[in-house]
Design a protein around this motif. Structure first.
Motif, PDB file in Angstrom:
ATOM      1  N   VAL A 162       0.302  -3.507   2.396  1.00  0.00           N
ATOM      2  CA  VAL A 162      -0.172  -4.800   2.897  1.00  0.00           C
ATOM      3  C   VAL A 162      -1.499  -4.527   3.217  1.00  0.00           C
ATOM      4  N   GLN A 163      -2.075  -3.211   3.655  1.00  0.00           N
ATOM      5  CA  GLN A 163      -3.423  -2.857   4.011  1.00  0.00           C
ATOM      6  C   GLN A 163      -4.212  -3.031   2.701  1.00  0.00           C
ATOM      7  N   LEU A 164      -3.464  -2.382   1.734  1.00  0.00           N
ATOM      8  CA  LEU A 164      -4.411  -2.484   0.347  1.00  0.00           C
ATOM      9  C   LEU A 164      -4.514  -3.696  -0.286  1.00  0.00           C
ATOM     10  N   ILE A 165      -3.474  -4.684  -0.311  1.00  0.00           N
ATOM     11  CA  ILE A 165      -3.586  -6.005  -0.540  1.00  0.00           C
ATOM     12  C   ILE A 165      -4.935  -6.641   0.190  1.00  0.00           C
ATOM     13  N   ILE A 166      -4.765  -6.524   1.539  1.00  0.00           N
ATOM     14  CA  ILE A 166      -5.558  -7.517   2.242  1.00  0.00           C
ATOM     15  C   ILE A 166      -7.174  -6.839   2.017  1.00  0.00           C
ATOM     16  N   THR A 167      -7.247  -5.422   1.569  1.00  0.00           N
ATOM     17  CA  THR A 167      -8.484  -4.684   1.467  1.00  0.00           C
ATOM     18  C   THR A 167      -8.958  -5.455   0.081  1.00  0.00           C
ATOM     19  N   VAL A 168      -8.321  -5.531  -0.975  1.00  0.00           N
ATOM     20  CA  VAL A 168      -8.390  -5.976  -2.201  1.00  0.00           C
ATOM     21  C   VAL A 168      -8.887  -7.591  -2.157  1.00  0.00           C
ATOM     22  N   ARG A 169      -8.138  -8.447  -1.312  1.00  0.00           N
ATOM     23  CA  ARG A 169      -8.294  -9.707  -1.151  1.00  0.00           C
ATOM     24  C   ARG A 169      -9.832 -10.033  -0.636  1.00  0.00           C
ATOM     25  N   SER A 170     -10.095  -9.285   0.564  1.00  0.00           N
ATOM     26  CA  SER A 170     -11.416  -9.300   1.371  1.00  0.00           C
ATOM     27  C   SER A 170     -12.587  -8.856   0.170  1.00  0.00           C
ATOM     28  N   ALA A 171     -12.117  -7.758  -0.600  1.00  0.00           N
ATOM     29  CA  ALA A 171     -13.403  -7.251  -1.226  1.00  0.00           C
ATOM     30  C   ALA A 171     -13.830  -8.313  -2.174  1.00  0.00           C
ATOM     31  N   THR A 172     -12.686  -9.016  -2.916  1.00  0.00           N
ATOM     32  CA  THR A 172     -13.177 -10.001  -3.827  1.00  0.00           C
ATOM     33  C   THR A 172     -13.701 -11.451  -3.288  1.00  0.00           C
ATOM     34  N   SER A 210      -2.909 -15.366   8.450  1.00  0.00           N
ATOM     35  CA  SER A 210      -2.790 -16.148   7.240  1.00  0.00           C
ATOM     36  C   SER A 210      -3.003 -15.278   5.982  1.00  0.00           C
ATOM     37  N   GLU A 211      -3.881 -14.021   6.156  1.00  0.00           N
ATOM     38  CA  GLU A 211      -4.093 -13.033   5.238  1.00  0.00           C
ATOM     39  C   GLU A 211      -2.938 -12.097   5.232  1.00  0.00           C
ATOM     40  N   VAL A 212      -2.146 -11.746   6.345  1.00  0.00           N
ATOM     41  CA  VAL A 212      -1.070 -10.835   6.159  1.00  0.00           C
ATOM     42  C   VAL A 212       0.113 -11.839   5.399  1.00  0.00           C
ATOM     43  N   ALA A 213       0.324 -13.047   5.878  1.00  0.00           N
ATOM     44  CA  ALA A 213       1.302 -13.775   5.351  1.00  0.00           C
ATOM     45  C   ALA A 213       0.986 -13.752   3.753  1.00  0.00           C
ATOM     46  N   ALA A 214      -0.180 -14.130   3.375  1.00  0.00           N
ATOM     47  CA  ALA A 214      -0.644 -13.929   1.956  1.00  0.00           C
ATOM     48  C   ALA A 214      -0.403 -12.758   1.237  1.00  0.00           C
ATOM     49  N   ALA A 215      -0.454 -11.596   1.994  1.00  0.00           N
ATOM     50  CA  ALA A 215      -0.331 -10.215   1.526  1.00  0.00           C
ATOM     51  C   ALA A 215       1.146  -9.952   1.394  1.00  0.00           C
ATOM     52  N   VAL A 216       2.010 -10.423   2.301  1.00  0.00           N
ATOM     53  CA  VAL A 216       3.498 -10.201   2.332  1.00  0.00           C
ATOM     54  C   VAL A 216       3.953 -11.092   1.167  1.00  0.00           C
ATOM     55  N   ALA A 217       3.459 -12.161   0.982  1.00  0.00           N
ATOM     56  CA  ALA A 217       3.861 -13.047  -0.259  1.00  0.00           C
ATOM     57  C   ALA A 217       3.433 -12.697  -1.470  1.00  0.00           C
ATOM     58  N   GLN A 218       2.400 -11.858  -1.610  1.00  0.00           N
ATOM     59  CA  GLN A 218       1.948 -11.218  -2.859  1.00  0.00           C
ATOM     60  C   GLN A 218       3.003 -10.004  -3.140  1.00  0.00           C
ATOM     61  N   LEU A 219       3.122  -9.266  -2.141  1.00  0.00           N
ATOM     62  CA  LEU A 219       3.790  -8.053  -2.145  1.00  0.00           C
ATOM     63  C   LEU A 219       5.297  -8.515  -2.405  1.00  0.00           C
ATOM     64  N   GLU A 220       5.772  -9.657  -2.422  1.00  0.00           N
ATOM     65  CA  GLU A 220       7.035 -10.025  -2.821  1.00  0.00           C
ATOM     66  C   GLU A 220       7.062 -10.123  -3.897  1.00  0.00           C
ATOM     67  N   ARG A 221       5.910 -10.989  -4.626  1.00  0.00           N
ATOM     68  CA  ARG A 221       5.968 -11.237  -6.207  1.00  0.00           C
ATOM     69  C   ARG A 221       5.735  -9.959  -6.913  1.00  0.00           C
ATOM     70  N   GLN A 222       5.492  -8.833  -6.545  1.00  0.00           N
ATOM     71  CA  GLN A 222       5.082  -7.632  -7.334  1.00  0.00           C
ATOM     72  C   GLN A 222       5.999  -7.288  -7.987  1.00  0.00           C
ATOM     73  N   SER A 223       7.314  -6.713  -7.352  1.00  0.00           N
ATOM     74  CA  SER A 223       8.326  -6.007  -8.056  1.00  0.00           C
ATOM     75  C   SER A 223       9.559  -6.124  -7.068  1.00  0.00           C
ATOM     76  N   GLU A 224      10.439  -5.443  -7.649  1.00  0.00           N
ATOM     77  CA  GLU A 224      11.939  -5.547  -6.817  1.00  0.00           C
ATOM     78  C   GLU A 224      11.755  -4.784  -5.369  1.00  0.00           C
ATOM     79  N   LYS A 225      10.828  -3.558  -5.553  1.00  0.00           N
ATOM     80  CA  LYS A 225      10.526  -2.813  -4.411  1.00  0.00           C
ATOM     81  C   LYS A 225       9.635  -3.663  -3.244  1.00  0.00           C
TER      82      LYS A 225
END
Length: 162
Positions: free
Chosen positions: A125-135, A62-77
């Motif tokens: 994805v690794q960066l997003i998961i790291t930030v999510r777990s830190a918060t 579920s963390e990977v799924a959330a990271a991919v969803a967040q990545l999708e919302r960030q930019s066109e890339k």
């Protein structure tokens, strides 16, 4: 390619294929409405509530799924990287590399470019998961240090009141 992230994202794909995106156990009110009162006791069948009753994916997936969803919302890339993630890990039977490259509008002979995209996906994805777990652990997003307010430190001594 980051091997640990590759294994984690493959686990995400396997979990997604097994139990899907959704999940969750039914509410007590839904049970009352379904059965017109309390649910019957002693029903036959599996007692594995998490998988058979729609318990959903495990925490890592579920963390990977959330990271991919967040990545999708960030930019066109980011949206293109999310598309790569879904096509690489979720599609059953798995798509070939050539099919994935065609969906990303890459040239047929751009193997190095494709590998760079996969590496970038893993990094993001690794960066997003790291930030999510830190918060969730109470750490600050920017510094990684515990949140403290040390901006107003007084150098004067306090008077003791006894």
């Amino acid at each position: 390619m980051i091997e640990e992230m590759e294994a984690l994202m493959q686990h995400w794909g396997a979990q997604h294929c097994q139990v899907g995106d959704g999940g969750g156990l039914g509410s007590p009110m839904a049970t009352i409405m379904q059965y017109g009162g309390c649910a019957p006791r002693g029903t036959p069948g599996s007692r594995d509530l998490m998988m058979s009753a729609g318990g959903g994916m495990d925490h890592a997936s579920s963390e990977v799924a959330a990271a991919v969803a967040q990545l999708e919302r960030q930019s066109e890339k980011g949206a293109q990287l999310a598309l790569l993630a879904r096509n690489r890990y979720l599609v059953q039977p798995p798509m070939t590399v050539r099919e994935q490259m065609r969906l990303l509008l890459l040239a047929e002979d751009a193997d190095r470019t494709y590998r760079n995209w996969v590496h970038r996906l893993h990094q993001q994805v690794q960066l997003i998961i790291t930030v999510r777990s830190a918060t969730t652990r109470g750490l600050d997003r920017r510094s990684g240090a515990l949140e403290t307010n040390l901006t107003r430190v007084s150098t004067s001594k306090r008077a003791r009141v006894c």
